[in-house]
Design an enzyme around this catalytic site. Structure first.
Site, PDB file in Angstrom:
ATOM      1  N   HIS A 139      -4.204  -3.496  12.180  1.00  0.00           N
ATOM      2  CA  HIS A 139      -5.395  -3.832  12.096  1.00  0.00           C
ATOM      3  C   HIS A 139      -6.650  -3.152  12.166  1.00  0.00           C
ATOM      4  CE1 HIS A 139      -2.695  -7.371  11.482  1.00  0.00           C
ATOM      5  NE2 HIS A 139      -4.107  -7.916  10.881  1.00  0.00           N
ATOM      6  N   ARG A 161     -10.377 -13.320   6.906  1.00  0.00           N
ATOM      7  CA  ARG A 161      -9.616 -13.135   8.052  1.00  0.00           C
ATOM      8  C   ARG A 161      -9.507 -14.238   9.148  1.00  0.00           C
ATOM      9  NH1 ARG A 161      -8.153  -7.629   6.246  1.00  0.00           N
ATOM     10  NH2 ARG A 161      -5.838  -7.779   5.482  1.00  0.00           N
ATOM     11  N   ARG A 186      -8.355 -18.052   5.253  1.00  0.00           N
ATOM     12  CA  ARG A 186      -6.736 -18.333   5.797  1.00  0.00           C
ATOM     13  C   ARG A 186      -7.076 -19.003   6.842  1.00  0.00           C
ATOM     14  NH1 ARG A 186      -3.669 -12.532   6.369  1.00  0.00           N
ATOM     15  NH2 ARG A 186      -5.339 -12.097   8.438  1.00  0.00           N
ATOM     16  N   GLU A 214       3.905 -13.853   0.987  1.00  0.00           N
ATOM     17  CA  GLU A 214       3.752 -12.564   1.924  1.00  0.00           C
ATOM     18  C   GLU A 214       5.475 -11.853   2.345  1.00  0.00           C
ATOM     19  OE1 GLU A 214       0.206 -12.268   4.974  1.00  0.00           O
ATOM     20  OE2 GLU A 214       1.110 -14.063   5.594  1.00  0.00           O
ATOM     21  N   ASN A 249       0.370  -6.239   2.461  1.00  0.00           N
ATOM     22  CA  ASN A 249       0.785  -5.923   3.474  1.00  0.00           C
ATOM     23  C   ASN A 249       1.969  -6.088   4.118  1.00  0.00           C
ATOM     24  OD1 ASN A 249      -2.030  -4.948   2.947  1.00  0.00           O
ATOM     25  ND2 ASN A 249      -3.104  -5.742   4.337  1.00  0.00           N
ATOM     26  N   ASP A 250       2.262  -7.507   4.523  1.00  0.00           N
ATOM     27  CA  ASP A 250       3.020  -8.091   4.958  1.00  0.00           C
ATOM     28  C   ASP A 250       4.150  -8.016   3.790  1.00  0.00           C
ATOM     29  OD1 ASP A 250       2.709  -8.315   7.467  1.00  0.00           O
ATOM     30  OD2 ASP A 250       1.166  -9.702   6.854  1.00  0.00           O
ATOM     31  N   ARG A 271       4.557  -1.853   9.831  1.00  0.00           N
ATOM     32  CA  ARG A 271       3.893  -1.612   9.251  1.00  0.00           C
ATOM     33  C   ARG A 271       3.167  -1.006  10.506  1.00  0.00           C
ATOM     34  NH1 ARG A 271       0.367  -6.965   7.725  1.00  0.00           N
ATOM     35  NH2 ARG A 271      -2.092  -6.140   8.561  1.00  0.00           N
ATOM     36  N   CYS A 292      -4.824  -9.786  -2.123  1.00  0.00           N
ATOM     37  CA  CYS A 292      -5.332  -9.457  -1.173  1.00  0.00           C
ATOM     38  C   CYS A 292      -5.122  -8.243   0.123  1.00  0.00           C
ATOM     39  CB  CYS A 292      -5.797 -10.580  -0.263  1.00  0.00           C
ATOM     40  SG  CYS A 292      -4.972 -11.076   0.241  1.00  0.00           S
TER      41      CYS A 292
END
Ligand code: PEP
Ligand code: MG
Length: 779
Positions: A363, A470, A506, A605, A628-629, A639, A676
């Site tokens: 992150h 986020r 989200r 995800e 990403n996930d 990750r 995204c």
């Protein structure tokens, strides 16, 4: 054997210095195996040789003074083969190389095992005996096991720079190049400021100071604060603890006296070490002394000293943080740079980030991209304790750090920087233009957001909506859950700024690597545990308050509110979540705030969601992929873990196939689909996703103009042709090199990251050509 191994590893861990650790190893092996000789050779990557580093049995005075070229001798053979070499009569072997000074000719039996880190040989552990015999299997496996365990310690010594005392200080050479992973694009030249989290004494660097009086004053303030804390705790417990336990607090206070720890620390500060470095050195020595004691009770007192050291450190860091001077071009460097560490640096001075841990999708890397600051993650070899105050070039495109660049290197990078700036200025002109392909396909470019500071940056770059808010970020920067009113205010600020553009909120996505200090989640396997929707469905009070805040924030605005659910792996979860959203919607309206019904969507995800994309799309208003996930879960690659970063490939054919499937499923159900994850913001990702028919690409604001530039210069038909080729490929490497060649051939190379063609001397990376992260010196 296991207990001997454990003992050796423990002794090595608590050794005073790396050199002492090497001596411990050779003596312990010599004793455990009853061999006449045990030696360690360390690989010098710059001069491509093995340095004789420690021995028991040969001439110890030569340690550090003798080196064997990699291509020669039996040690070199172990290094080249990267497997053990076990010989009954070494002198008869064709590779035996006679080094007179070592006097090895008397020894026949030879067993050498490689010390390997990240696939690269970094040293060789050797035992020898006069008598002609082959070392037996248990002896060989003992040595192999030990070498595997020691690899971490040797590598740590390389990273801290301690190894330099043996191999020569190659870290002080100019243009030292360290490979990591590009965390956030861009190039920056600046000054390293090493930061460490308050909980880690080991990560405190050495630093010399001119004004020792100031350091002493800071130290005295910290000691007085700790004394105050101890007295207060002691008083609090005075009625509940027996006197012998209370005596422990007196012992603590005594340790802080000038006749004990504090005196030692003060003397080191007076010699020019800063307070934190002096504290680390003294605490380390005292802890070791306790740990060496036979008496178990006294051994445990080492923990008390460490605990006390941490308390003093946390005050020192507090005082430092408040008074610290950050240079104008600060590059924040740390073992594990966390989002909270960023907050210590004034925003206008933070120009780059280098973290030894973490990866492209940590992150802090995502934050760096949002802030438009170049970042390199997973630069595991960077000698953390020796870079403070040094000049660095951070190349976030290539994932490289150059320590102490020469004037020539600086000049080359400055030229590159200028080129980048020129292109960025050109991109500014695209701001008001829609993103339409050459054959008229409209693609929506939205932004991922989380910090209030992102708003103007996003609008300046022409964002047409928010594709991912986020919401955990405002939760992370507090010390308690934000109230409904607080949340409403934050969300509304964004919605008003983006009005009438759509805003996708989200719901709280914590767990995994995102922790709230006030709501700790301790799990063995956090990425597969209590994460995202799983937490909020178990805590409907948190979920409902958040949804109410989102609805209220949208009241009276034209912009469409879209609510998106993270980490969905079954339709039950969305059915439950929908019911809670419906209840919140009714409540808010009943309370007299007239709000519109939001659109509801899920983040895809988890592989399960890919295979149920039709069912999910049927129940929801939209789908969005969190690539990403999705990449992490499809490829089973953490990750955040730099060790497996090379396996984390968002252009992996399996991931691309999943993305296409989700796109098709959404459109079969007549629902829009977006993405995204980070790949949406890469030039190649944008082209392929447009070709797959994705309606919305949501990305960091930094990437948006570049994505628009490239999509405006390509047709949907052309993109589809590329996609058809790509879908036949079997590796991510194939996909990437094909796409790069195609974009270059189409004259679109300017959108690709700018790089220098480096020519590098071989280093650890080249040993096998596969080391994911490494260090070398540039020519
Ligand atoms: C994703 O997983 O792709 C995503 C967009 O969410 P995050 O990176 O916040 O987990
Ligand atoms: Mg995610």
């Amino acid at each position: 054997m296991l207990s001997i191994l454990r003992r050796i590893v423990q002794d090595v861990d608590s050794a005073e210095s790396f050199r002492a650790a090497l001596d411990i190893i050779v003596s312990a092996v010599h004793e455990a195996l009853g061999t006449e000789v045990c030696s360690i050779y360390l690989r010098d990557p710059i001069q491509q040789r093995f340095v004789f580093a420690a021995t028991k049995g040969l001439n110890a005075e030569l340690a550090g003074a003798v080196a064997l070229p990699e291509g020669q001798g039996l040690v070199g053979l172990v290094g080249r083969r990267a497997t053990p070499v076990n010989l009954q009569d070494a002198t008869a072997h064709p590779d035996f190389h006679f080094v007179e000074a070592l006097g090895e000719e008397a020894f026949s039996a030879f067993l050498g095992v490689p010390i390997i880190h990240h696939r690269a040989v970094i040293g060789v552990l050797v035992v020898q005996q006069r008598q002609q015999r082959r070392f037996d299997e248990p002896e060989e496996s003992f040595l192999v096991t030990l070498a595997a365990q020691l690899a971490g310690a040797v590598n740590q010594a390389r990273a801290t720079g301690e190894i330099a005392t043996i191999l020569g200080d190659f870290n002080s050479l100019p243009n030292r190049l360290f490979d990591g992973i590009g965390g956030s694009p861009g190039i920056v030249i600046g000054e390293a400021v090493v930061v460490s989290p308050a909980v880690s004494l080991d990560a405190v660097p050495d630093r010399t100071v001119d004004d020792t009086a100031v350091e002493i004053a800071i130290f005295d303030r910290a000691i007085n604060s700790v004394r105050g804390d101890i007295r207060r705790i002691s008083e609090e417990f005075s009625s509940s603890l027996p006197p012998e336990e209370l005596a422990l607090f007196d012992a603590y206070l005594h340790m802080l006296d000038d006749t004990a720890l504090a005196g030692d620390i003060r003397r080191r500060i007076e010699k020019g070490q800063w307070a934190q470095g002096a504290l680390r050195q003294v605490i380390r020595e005292h802890v070791r002394r306790f740990e060496d004691m036979q008496d178990a009770y006294l051994r445990e007192r080492g923990d008390d000293v460490r605990e006390l050291g941490l308390r003093v450190l946390s005050y020192l860091q507090d005082i430092r943080t408040r008074t610290s001077h950050f240079p104008e071009h600060t590059i924040l460097v740390g073992d594990d740079v966390t989002p909270s560490l960023l907050a210590n640096v004034p925003a206008n001075r933070l120009k780059g980030i280098v973290s030894l841990r973490g990866s492209r999708n940590s992150h802090v890397a995502i934050l760096a991209r949002a802030l438009g600051i170049p970042a390199v993650m997973g630069a595991v070899e960077l000698p953390l304790l020796r870079v403070d105050g040094e000049r660095l070039i951070v190349d976030g495109h290539q994932g490289q750090v150059i320590l102490r660049p020469t004037e020539q290197r600086l000049h080359e990078y400055e030229l590159l920087l200028r080129e980048e700036e020129e292109f960025s200025r050109e991109l500014e002109e695209l701001r008001e233009q829609p993103c339409v392909t050459l054959d008229g396909q409209r693609v929506r470019l939205w932004v991922n957001i989380g910090l209030t500071g992102d708003i103007s940056r996003s609008l300046d770059r022409g964002a047409e909506g928010i594709g991912l808010f986020r919401t955990e970020i405002p939760f992370m920067t507090r010390d308690r859950f934000p109230s409904e009113a607080e949340q409403t205010a934050i969300y509304r600020k964004h919605m008003v700024a983006f009005e009438p553009r759509p805003v996708t909120m989200r719901t709280l996505d914590i767990g995994g690597d995102k922790a709230l200090s006030y709501f700790p989640i301790q799990e063995e396997n956090p990425f597969l545990g209590w994460r995202g929707i799983r937490v909020t469905l178990d805590h409907p009070e948190i979920f409902t308050v958040q949804v109410r805040a989102m609805l209220r924030a949208n009241a009276g605005l034209e912009g469409i509110l879209r609510i998106m659910l993270p980490m969905i792996s079954s339709v039950h979860e969305i059915d439950e979540a929908k019911a809670l959203v419906e209840r919140a919607f009714r409540e808010v309206n009943e309370e007299g705030v007239m709000v519109k019904r939001p659109q509801l969507g899920v983040l895809i995800e988890v592989p399960a969601a890919v295979y149920q994309a039709d069912a999910l799309a049927k129940r929801m208003d939209f789908l969005a992929v969190g690539s990403n996930d999705l990449t992490q879960y499809m490829l089973a690659v953490d990750r955040n873990n730099p060790r497996v970063a090379s396996l984390y490939q968002d252009f992996h054919p399996a991931v691309l196939a999943a993305l296409r499937e989700v796109g098709r499923a959404a459109h079969r159900q007549d629902k829009p689909v977006g993405i995204c994850g980070e790949m949406a913001g890469t030039p190649m990702g944008a082209v392929l996703l447009m070709a797959m028919g994705y309606d919305v690409l949501s990305m960091n604001a930094t990437h948006l103009p570049r994505a628009k530039w490239i999509l405006q210069r390509i047709s949907r038909t052309g993109g589809r042709r590329l996609l058809a080729q790509v879908l036949k490929m079997q590796t991510a490497e194939e996909v990437l090199s094909f796409m790069e060649a195609q974009l270059l051939a189409a004259g679109l190379g300017r959108a690709l990251p700018r790089t220098l063609a480096h020519s590098c001397a071989s280093g650890p990376a080249e040993a096998t050509g596969q080391d994911a992260s490494s260090a070398r010196t540039e020519n």
